[in-house]
Scaffold this motif. Structure first.
Motif, mmCIF file in Angstrom:
data_model
loop_
_atom_site.group_PDB
_atom_site.id
_atom_site.type_symbol
_atom_site.label_atom_id
_atom_site.label_comp_id
_atom_site.label_asym_id
_atom_site.label_seq_id
_atom_site.Cartn_x
_atom_site.Cartn_y
_atom_site.Cartn_z
ATOM 1 N N ALA A 54 -7.851 6.755 2.735
ATOM 2 C CA ALA A 54 -8.532 6.983 1.463
ATOM 3 C C ALA A 54 -7.594 7.494 0.379
ATOM 4 N N ARG A 82 -9.555 1.951 3.678
ATOM 5 C CA ARG A 82 -9.713 2.848 2.524
ATOM 6 C C ARG A 82 -10.826 3.871 2.718
ATOM 7 N N GLN A 139 0.854 -1.186 0.000
ATOM 8 C CA GLN A 139 0.000 0.000 0.000
ATOM 9 C C GLN A 139 0.890 1.236 0.000
ATOM 10 N N GLN A 168 -4.732 6.148 -0.324
ATOM 11 C CA GLN A 168 -3.809 5.078 -0.686
ATOM 12 C C GLN A 168 -4.025 4.568 -2.102
#
Length: 724
Positions: free
Chosen positions: A197, A549, A192, A199
């Motif tokens: 959010a 996320r 990641q 990412q």
């Protein structure tokens, strides 16, 4: 001489994030020297000579002296073995191909017991280096034999088993150069980039933008060719065949020579080129069948294999393959000639090598040799060239030679398939000439292409393909001041009201329009909903939040123990809040013996504040207020009285902000200018719970530091329900 007892390794703690030692992951080792406490390096006969004979590059370690040879000077003067072990481990990591520099060793309050730390990005590798370093130093102390080569190889093996592959690593390194945080999500290559959010995810050279449909199309080479042909992209004529008989029939229909390959293979496995004879075509069929679900026979295109990398619709790198030959000398067998070729430093079995080792037993090579009527024990005549491999040897960078017409067709092909990142296999006589005029063709479009050929070509310039992929994922991230991949992170450290502070700041962020996550001692919350009731004020809790996320902002409560045990879960934060220096009494296992040692621990929260962020500090506690000088960003102070001396000095700066109580009112100040937020008695949560005034001030200062309007802060406090 009598044998010294081993240095005892009391415990080893892997710190995954910023800690009291460093911003990056490190292994902290507690060790007891025992009788060696009375025998520094210059008091053990022959020790320095044995150590430097094994590790001559220790001369490059500057140590505290600050110049080349500094550590050697310390050895001669006499330094303790914990310090020596630190440098031995760092040098072993360097010899293993992992550049290492940072290390520290500090004596504890217990005589003969030390804390030694060194930086290493993977825990398993750090522990392997510790084990080998410990064995080496004891062998040097006691004049025993030591297998240095075996020790280095053991660490290298651990690196190979645990590190990211070269394609993923180059993307991660490029992200790190742009200060984009990284989180490894599994033991493989799933990473990641960024938090919450903001990412993006990569898996080798695939991204979360890579279409599953496009990848499926690319795997079906026959379908890919038909789609490309329909769009006017040159591709070789070919047929799907189900048997060796059909392969020979198709070859006659298409016209010799032909290529036989799997319909959905990769890495050139099962591909046999330029086949003229029936027996060779029949022999090639089972090789291709084994590597894919179907077999394709297609027209052989004369030219050289090329690989083009397309990222975000643009060609960013190109390389040319080379056929692999050996030249006979009339004396050595083919096997002996190949063994010599395999000694090329570019060849190896690990992913870091751009070229693979040549194995004469591989079916493709066996078929190629059969075509030339030679075998492993053949002695080729002097000057005779024997072809071993025709494809899969991409090693020569030719990006600067790329003709615009070739680039156009490559980019068109990738758009037709629908991939965001793709590697194209093309046959061209000259990449500097238009494609159709030379009879060139695109053979394959591949998802998840390998990048090593562009990073380590045998000739030509390495290409910054990792940077191209990161720019594709985070446009503009290379520009100065970019915060790509970051969400607002607010860290709250201390003991006084920190759970309340975290919850209230999270609520105010939610009201400001950001879906906010909170990791606190009272559980985890997302958008006001409690998703976990157990304590999450630690590394694992914060880690779960930062991989979510949904989170557009994150508020993370941190304790001194968490910093000492694990390090922070994030590399940087927008706002860092420190409330107090309490709790030292519970940290004796970390050799914290008094309140004067707490600033070294809790400064970590302020050390990680971004230069565009802010530190929020309690001015009523001098040791907390003094952390202001360590903050890279703005500093906001809060205090229970406007008469606080630190607050007064702070407000002498025209733009310095502060929050305090004046009479019965809470005030926000910028320099000498003041604004009343509201009466203290009126600023209560909706559930009627009486807030701790200092905690309320800290939360207000944290929200104000985030740019939340004072009116929204006041209204938000009154609607906040702390009880849950």
């Amino acid at each position: 001489m009598p044998r010294f007892e081993d240095i005892r390794l009391l415990r080893a703690t892997y710190l995954r994030g910023p800690s009291i030692w460093t911003y990056r992951p490190a292994l902290e080792v507690w060790l007891a020297l025992g009788e060696l406490e009375h025998h520094p390096s210059n008091k053990v006969p022959g020790f320095n000579e044995r150590l430097t004979a094994w590790l001559p590059d220790l001369v490059e370690h500057h140590c505290g002296v600050g110049e080349r040879g500094g550590f050697i000077e310390r050895l001669r003067e006499g330094t303790w073995m914990g310090h020596v072990l630190e440098h031995v481990i760092i040098e072993l990591l360097n010899l293993s191909g992992l550049p290492a520099k940072f290390g520290q060793t500090r004596e504890t309050s217990v005589s003969g017991t030390y804390r030694m730390v060194f930086r290493c990005p993977e825990e398993a590798v750090a522990r392997a280096a510790l084990a080998q370093g410990h064995a080496l130093i004891m062998a040097a102390i006691n004049g025993e034999a030591f297998d240095l080569k075996g020790a280095v190889q053991a660490i290298k093996t651990t690196i190979d088993d645990n590190y990211l592959g070269p394609s993923t690593a180059c993307i991660v390194d490029a992200a790190q150069e742009r200060r984009i945080p990284q989180v490894r999500l599994n033991d493989g290559n799933l990473v990641q980039l960024g938090y919450g959010a903001a990412q993006r995810r990569i898996w080798t050279a695939e991204t979360d933008q890579t279409s599953a449909i496009a990848e499926g199309i690319a795997q079906d080479k026959d379908l890919t060719k038909r789609l490309l042909a329909a769009a006017g992209v040159p591709v070789p004529e070919g047929q799907i065949v189900a048997s060796a008989d059909e392969a020979w029939e198709a070859a006659q229909d298409i016209g010799l020579p032909v290529t036989v390959k799997p319909s959905d293979g990769n890495h050139a496995r099962g591909v046999t080129l330029e086949l003229y004879k029936e027996k060779n075509i029949r022999a090639a069929f089972p090789l291709a069948e084994k590597e894919g679900s179907e077999v394709i026979v297609e027209r052989f295109i004369e030219g050289t294999e090329h690989r083009l990398l397309v990222v975000g619709g643009k060609v960013v790198a190109a390389c040319r393959g080379e056929q692999v030959f050996v030249t006979g000398d009339g004396q050595r067998t083919l096997k002996a000639l190949v063994d010599e070729l395999n000694r090329d430093p570019r060849r190896g079995v690990e992913e870091e090598y751009p070229l693979e080792l040549l194995d004469l037993n591989l079916p493709n090579i066996q078929l190629e040799l059969a075509r030339q009527e030679v075998a492993a024990d053949t002695v080729p005549a002097a000057g005779r060239k024997v072809l071993l491999q025709r494809n899969g040897n991409m090693a020569i960078d030719c990006t600067d030679e790329l003709h615009p017409d070739v680039a156009y067709h490559a980019e068109l092909a990738v758009r037709v398939v629908g991939l965001d990142i793709a590697g194209l296999d093309m046959i061209l006589k000259d990449i500097a000439q238009p494609m159709r005029a030379q009879g060139g063709a695109i053979l394959e479009v591949n998802a998840g292409p390998g990048l090593l050929m562009h990073l380590k070509p045998s000739s030509g310039s390495p290409r910054p393909v990792g940077q191209a992929i990161v720019e594709h994922l985070f446009p503009g991230s290379g520009e100065k001041g970019s915060h790509a991949g970051r969400i607002p992170i607010i860290g709250v450290a201390g003991t006084r009201g920190t759970a309340f502070i975290a919850r209230l700041v999270g609520w105010l962020l939610q009201l400001s329009g950001k879906l906010t996550g909170i990791a606190s001692s009272e559980g985890m919350f997302i958008a006001g909903r409690q998703t976990q009731k157990t304590d999450t004020a630690h590394w694992a809790g914060a880690h779960r939040l930062l991989t979510n996320r949904l989170a557009e902002a994150a508020v993370i409560q941190t304790t001194a123990r968490s910093i000492l045990d694990e390090g922070l879960a994030y590399d940087r934060c927008q706002v860092g809040i420190v409330t107090d220096m309490d709790g030292w009494e519970q940290l004796a296992d970390h050799d914290v013996r008094g309140p004067e040692q707490m600033p070294r621990v809790l400064r970590t929260q302020i050390d990680v504040v971004l230069d565009g962020g802010a530190g929020v500090l309690n001015a009523d506690i001098p040791a907390v207020a003094e952390l202001a000088e360590l903050c890279d960003g703005e500093v906001l102070l809060y205090a229970l009285s406007a008469d606080n001396a630190a607050l007064t000095q702070h407000r002498a700066q025209p733009e310095a902000r502060a929050v305090f109580v004046h009479g019965d009112q809470i005030c926000l100040a910028t320099g000498a200018k003041e604004r009343v937020l509201g009466r203290l008695a009126a600023l209560h949560p909706a559930d009627g719970s009486p807030p701790d005034t200092a905690a309320l001030l800290a939360a207000i200062a944290g929200a104000w530091a985030l740019g939340i309007a004072p009116d929204l802060i006041a209204a938000g406090i009154k609607t906040f329900e702390y009880q849950h």
